[in-house]
Design a protein around this motif. Structure first.
Motif, PDB file in Angstrom:
ATOM      1  N   ALA A  99       0.390   5.692  11.962  1.00 21.81           N
ATOM      2  CA  ALA A  99       1.264   4.597  12.383  1.00 21.81           C
ATOM      3  C   ALA A  99       0.905   4.254  13.824  1.00 21.81           C
ATOM      4  O   ALA A  99       0.990   5.118  14.702  1.00 21.81           O
ATOM      5  CB  ALA A  99       2.734   4.997  12.281  1.00 21.81           C
ATOM      6  N   HIS A 100       0.505   3.000  14.050  1.00 19.81           N
ATOM      7  CA  HIS A 100       0.078   2.633  15.407  1.00 19.81           C
ATOM      8  C   HIS A 100       0.804   1.398  15.942  1.00 19.81           C
ATOM      9  O   HIS A 100       0.507   0.950  17.038  1.00 19.81           O
ATOM     10  CB  HIS A 100      -1.433   2.413  15.457  1.00 19.81           C
ATOM     11  CG  HIS A 100      -1.957   1.351  14.534  1.00 19.81           C
ATOM     12  ND1 HIS A 100      -1.825   0.004  14.791  1.00 19.81           N
ATOM     13  CD2 HIS A 100      -2.613   1.448  13.349  1.00 19.81           C
ATOM     14  CE1 HIS A 100      -2.386  -0.683  13.817  1.00 19.81           C
ATOM     15  NE2 HIS A 100      -2.869   0.166  12.921  1.00 19.81           N
ATOM     16  N   LEU A 153       5.744   1.214  11.423  1.00 21.05           N
ATOM     17  CA  LEU A 153       6.913   2.089  11.446  1.00 21.05           C
ATOM     18  C   LEU A 153       8.007   1.556  10.527  1.00 21.05           C
ATOM     19  O   LEU A 153       8.635   2.324   9.773  1.00 21.05           O
ATOM     20  CB  LEU A 153       7.455   2.228  12.872  1.00 21.05           C
ATOM     21  CG  LEU A 153       6.673   3.100  13.848  1.00 21.05           C
ATOM     22  CD1 LEU A 153       7.366   3.078  15.205  1.00 21.05           C
ATOM     23  CD2 LEU A 153       6.570   4.528  13.348  1.00 21.05           C
ATOM     24  N   ASP A 154       8.243   0.262  10.579  1.00 21.59           N
ATOM     25  CA  ASP A 154       9.264  -0.342   9.716  1.00 21.59           C
ATOM     26  C   ASP A 154       8.934  -0.077   8.250  1.00 21.59           C
ATOM     27  O   ASP A 154       9.797   0.321   7.465  1.00 21.59           O
ATOM     28  CB  ASP A 154       9.352  -1.852   9.955  1.00 21.59           C
ATOM     29  CG  ASP A 154       9.955  -2.202  11.308  1.00 21.59           C
ATOM     30  OD1 ASP A 154      10.623  -1.343  11.912  1.00 21.59           O
ATOM     31  OD2 ASP A 154       9.744  -3.347  11.760  1.00 21.59           O
ATOM     32  N   TRP A 155       7.701  -0.339   7.871  1.00 21.22           N
ATOM     33  CA  TRP A 155       7.309  -0.146   6.479  1.00 21.22           C
ATOM     34  C   TRP A 155       7.470   1.314   6.052  1.00 21.22           C
ATOM     35  O   TRP A 155       7.996   1.590   4.963  1.00 21.22           O
ATOM     36  CB  TRP A 155       5.857  -0.564   6.269  1.00 21.22           C
ATOM     37  CG  TRP A 155       5.567  -2.000   6.551  1.00 21.22           C
ATOM     38  CD1 TRP A 155       6.457  -3.036   6.580  1.00 21.22           C
ATOM     39  CD2 TRP A 155       4.282  -2.566   6.851  1.00 21.22           C
ATOM     40  NE1 TRP A 155       5.812  -4.209   6.881  1.00 21.22           N
ATOM     41  CE2 TRP A 155       4.480  -3.960   7.047  1.00 21.22           C
ATOM     42  CE3 TRP A 155       3.002  -2.043   6.959  1.00 21.22           C
ATOM     43  CZ2 TRP A 155       3.436  -4.825   7.350  1.00 21.22           C
ATOM     44  CZ3 TRP A 155       1.957  -2.889   7.268  1.00 21.22           C
ATOM     45  CH2 TRP A 155       2.162  -4.265   7.452  1.00 21.22           C
ATOM     46  N   LEU A 156       7.017   2.230   6.908  1.00 21.01           N
ATOM     47  CA  LEU A 156       7.067   3.649   6.541  1.00 21.01           C
ATOM     48  C   LEU A 156       8.502   4.148   6.442  1.00 21.01           C
ATOM     49  O   LEU A 156       8.836   4.940   5.545  1.00 21.01           O
ATOM     50  CB  LEU A 156       6.278   4.481   7.553  1.00 21.01           C
ATOM     51  CG  LEU A 156       4.764   4.236   7.582  1.00 21.01           C
ATOM     52  CD1 LEU A 156       4.119   4.985   8.734  1.00 21.01           C
ATOM     53  CD2 LEU A 156       4.125   4.655   6.260  1.00 21.01           C
ATOM     54  N   GLU A 175       0.808  -1.214   0.000  1.00 24.54           N
ATOM     55  CA  GLU A 175       0.000   0.000   0.000  1.00 24.54           C
ATOM     56  C   GLU A 175       0.847   1.271   0.000  1.00 24.54           C
ATOM     57  O   GLU A 175       0.321   2.358  -0.250  1.00 24.54           O
ATOM     58  CB  GLU A 175      -0.930   0.025   1.210  1.00 24.54           C
ATOM     59  CG  GLU A 175      -1.988  -1.056   1.229  1.00 24.54           C
ATOM     60  CD  GLU A 175      -2.852  -0.969   2.466  1.00 24.54           C
ATOM     61  OE1 GLU A 175      -3.653  -0.030   2.570  1.00 24.54           O
ATOM     62  OE2 GLU A 175      -2.712  -1.841   3.346  1.00 24.54           O
ATOM     63  N   LEU A 176       2.136   1.147   0.279  1.00 27.37           N
ATOM     64  CA  LEU A 176       2.990   2.328   0.330  1.00 27.37           C
ATOM     65  C   LEU A 176       2.998   3.079  -0.996  1.00 27.37           C
ATOM     66  O   LEU A 176       3.137   4.307  -1.023  1.00 27.37           O
ATOM     67  CB  LEU A 176       4.412   1.940   0.730  1.00 27.37           C
ATOM     68  CG  LEU A 176       4.578   1.363   2.137  1.00 27.37           C
ATOM     69  CD1 LEU A 176       6.004   0.865   2.339  1.00 27.37           C
ATOM     70  CD2 LEU A 176       4.220   2.401   3.198  1.00 27.37           C
ATOM     71  N   ALA A 177       2.850   2.351  -2.092  1.00 26.95           N
ATOM     72  CA  ALA A 177       2.830   3.017  -3.392  1.00 26.95           C
ATOM     73  C   ALA A 177       1.664   3.988  -3.501  1.00 26.95           C
ATOM     74  O   ALA A 177       1.783   5.056  -4.122  1.00 26.95           O
ATOM     75  CB  ALA A 177       2.752   1.967  -4.505  1.00 26.95           C
ATOM     76  N   HIS A 178       0.536   3.639  -2.880  1.00 26.28           N
ATOM     77  CA  HIS A 178      -0.619   4.530  -2.924  1.00 26.28           C
ATOM     78  C   HIS A 178      -0.385   5.789  -2.082  1.00 26.28           C
ATOM     79  O   HIS A 178      -0.909   6.856  -2.403  1.00 26.28           O
ATOM     80  CB  HIS A 178      -1.863   3.802  -2.438  1.00 26.28           C
ATOM     81  CG  HIS A 178      -2.305   2.681  -3.321  1.00 26.28           C
ATOM     82  ND1 HIS A 178      -2.626   2.859  -4.648  1.00 26.28           N
ATOM     83  CD2 HIS A 178      -2.483   1.359  -3.073  1.00 26.28           C
ATOM     84  CE1 HIS A 178      -2.996   1.712  -5.171  1.00 26.28           C
ATOM     85  NE2 HIS A 178      -2.906   0.778  -4.242  1.00 26.28           N
ATOM     86  N   LEU A 179       0.365   5.650  -0.985  1.00 23.25           N
ATOM     87  CA  LEU A 179       0.671   6.846  -0.191  1.00 23.25           C
ATOM     88  C   LEU A 179       1.345   7.888  -1.069  1.00 23.25           C
ATOM     89  O   LEU A 179       1.094   9.093  -0.935  1.00 23.25           O
ATOM     90  CB  LEU A 179       1.597   6.495   0.979  1.00 23.25           C
ATOM     91  CG  LEU A 179       1.099   5.505   2.022  1.00 23.25           C
ATOM     92  CD1 LEU A 179       2.116   5.405   3.160  1.00 23.25           C
ATOM     93  CD2 LEU A 179      -0.267   5.885   2.563  1.00 23.25           C
ATOM     94  N   ARG A 223      12.302   7.889  15.660  1.00 25.73           N
ATOM     95  CA  ARG A 223      12.586   7.101  14.466  1.00 25.73           C
ATOM     96  C   ARG A 223      11.953   7.732  13.230  1.00 25.73           C
ATOM     97  O   ARG A 223      12.587   7.825  12.167  1.00 25.73           O
ATOM     98  CB  ARG A 223      12.073   5.676  14.656  1.00 25.73           C
ATOM     99  CG  ARG A 223      12.498   4.758  13.533  1.00 25.73           C
ATOM    100  CD  ARG A 223      12.084   3.343  13.790  1.00 25.73           C
ATOM    101  NE  ARG A 223      12.499   2.492  12.683  1.00 25.73           N
ATOM    102  CZ  ARG A 223      12.069   1.279  12.460  1.00 25.73           C
ATOM    103  NH1 ARG A 223      11.206   0.722  13.308  1.00 25.73           N
ATOM    104  NH2 ARG A 223      12.483   0.582  11.413  1.00 25.73           N
ATOM    105  N   LEU A 224      10.717   8.158  13.347  1.00 23.55           N
ATOM    106  CA  LEU A 224      10.079   8.822  12.217  1.00 23.55           C
ATOM    107  C   LEU A 224      10.767  10.140  11.881  1.00 23.55           C
ATOM    108  O   LEU A 224      10.933  10.491  10.705  1.00 23.55           O
ATOM    109  CB  LEU A 224       8.600   9.079  12.518  1.00 23.55           C
ATOM    110  CG  LEU A 224       7.661   7.879  12.455  1.00 23.55           C
ATOM    111  CD1 LEU A 224       6.271   8.281  12.941  1.00 23.55           C
ATOM    112  CD2 LEU A 224       7.581   7.313  11.043  1.00 23.55           C
TER     113      LEU A 224
END
Length: 361
Positions: free
Chosen positions: A101-102, A107-110, A88-92, A145-146
């Motif tokens: 992020a919960h 967090l890892d993916w982002l 789904e990151l491509a859609h972001l 981290r973010l």
């Protein structure tokens, strides 16, 4: 489409309710929450009506966000549950969506994302609802981290209140204290207030409000509340009488004979039932309006029909209008008589019920 059951949605009333949310905290921005097809009101129609005034929108998932983008909605859209998988990151990136992020996996993916443009992230803390959110003790590290990710443009700090619909409940103070203790020193805008907190808890207003059910004219509170009094109903569920008969004392009505007439009773059959989204568990006495006058459900609701008391309306005839909820019959009152909440009434509206829109602004 001869069957008379239909819903009518007042888009001007939805804009009024959004403005009322903003008026509670004039310095704050507000997400218009249009998840679950705008609580059954039609996400595209509602978002288009709000687009000129809304600061941003919120939905539950990517699919809901993409529907709005395809309909031409350009305002920011927050994904309240974040992304469910890395694809789904491509859609972001392509649709310019804003994730919540919960958990650590998100967090890892982002942080591993490689977008073409930076994006905002809403970082959620679990302050006591114990549904979604980072543990308070881990929140600062997650924020750091973010902040180290070059493609994260801004971090909004958020939590969700479990008991804001009970204004004196001590859990709200405890959650606010937890949020302040673990996020107080971190940079970034704050978002805490759902509809109940928007209307009843100024301490929770922060920088971003999240009005949901209040947009659709239903109070989030179980009792009358002065800030909710200005909300305008937005949906009317309407039908008609299709039969009227007179019953003698002792006669029973509907499946199971739940209601037994105690006196001579005029009974109207309405072309609406649980297959339309009307609650099957509506009790005898659940309010309705026939010809704009008060009536009540008597007898068990069936799939396509329900029955109402017309004893006080001797002139009522088949074809007369019936409102099941709306401006004459508050959805909250129908919900309370059915052991449910207005949220479920709105989102449970069946697809066989045609929806029309008015906009008198």
């Amino acid at each position: 489409m001869a069957r008379p059951t239909r819903a009518r949605v007042d888009l001007a009333a939805i804009r009024h309710n959004y403005a009322h949310a903003k008026a509670q905290a004039p310095g704050a921005r507000a997400l218009a929450v249009v998840k679950a097809d705008a609580y059954g009101h039609g996400a595209v129609a509602v978002a288009r009506a709000l687009a000129p005034v809304a600061d941003a929108f919120a939905v539950a998932c990517t699919e809901e966000a993409l529907e709005l983008r395809e309909a031409g909605i350009t305002k920011p859209i927050v994904l309240l549950e974040g992304v469910f998988e890395p694809s789904e990151l491509a859609h972001l990136d392509s649709a310019r969506l804003t994730p919540v992020a919960h958990n650590r996996e998100q967090l890892d993916w982002l942080c591993r994302a490689r977008p073409t443009r930076p994006f905002q992230v809403w970082l959620k803390m679990d302050t006591g609802m114990h549904r979604l959110g980072m543990e308070p003790a881990d929140f600062a590290a997650a924020h750091a981290r973010l902040a180290d990710c070059s493609h994260v443009s801004e971090i909004v700090l958020m939590t969700h209140l479990a008991c804001a619909d009970e204004p004196e409940h001590p859990a709200t103070r405890a959650q606010l204290a937890c949020f302040t203790a673990h996020a107080g020193g971190l940079p970034g805008p704050r978002s805490i207030a759902n509809s109940a907190a928007v209307l009843g808890c100024p301490a929770a207003h922060g920088d971003w409000l999240r009005p949901g059910i209040m947009l659709y004219g239903a109070t989030p509170f179980g009792e009358a509340h002065p800030s909710a009094a200005a909300l305008r109903p937005t949906m009317q569920l309407q039908s008609q009488l299709i039969s009227v008969r007179a019953l003698d004392p002792g006669e029973a009505i509907g499946y199971g004979g739940r209601y037994v007439c105690q006196a001579p009773t005029r009974v109207g059959v309405v072309a609406a039932g649980y297959a339309d989204g009307y609650p099957r568990h509506a009790k005898d006495g659940t309010p309705a309006a026939v010809n704009g006058k008060p009536s009540r459900v008597i007898g068990r609701v069936s799939m396509d029909m329900l029955t109402v008391d017309l004893t006080d309306q001797p002139d009522a005839r088949p074809g007369d209008p019936v409102q099941l909820w709306g401006d004459a019959v508050p959805a909250n009152d129908v919900a309370a008589a059915s052991d449910t909440i207005a949220y479920q009434l709105f989102t449970g509206l069946s697809r066989r019920v045609p929806v029309s829109y008015r906009d008198d602004s």
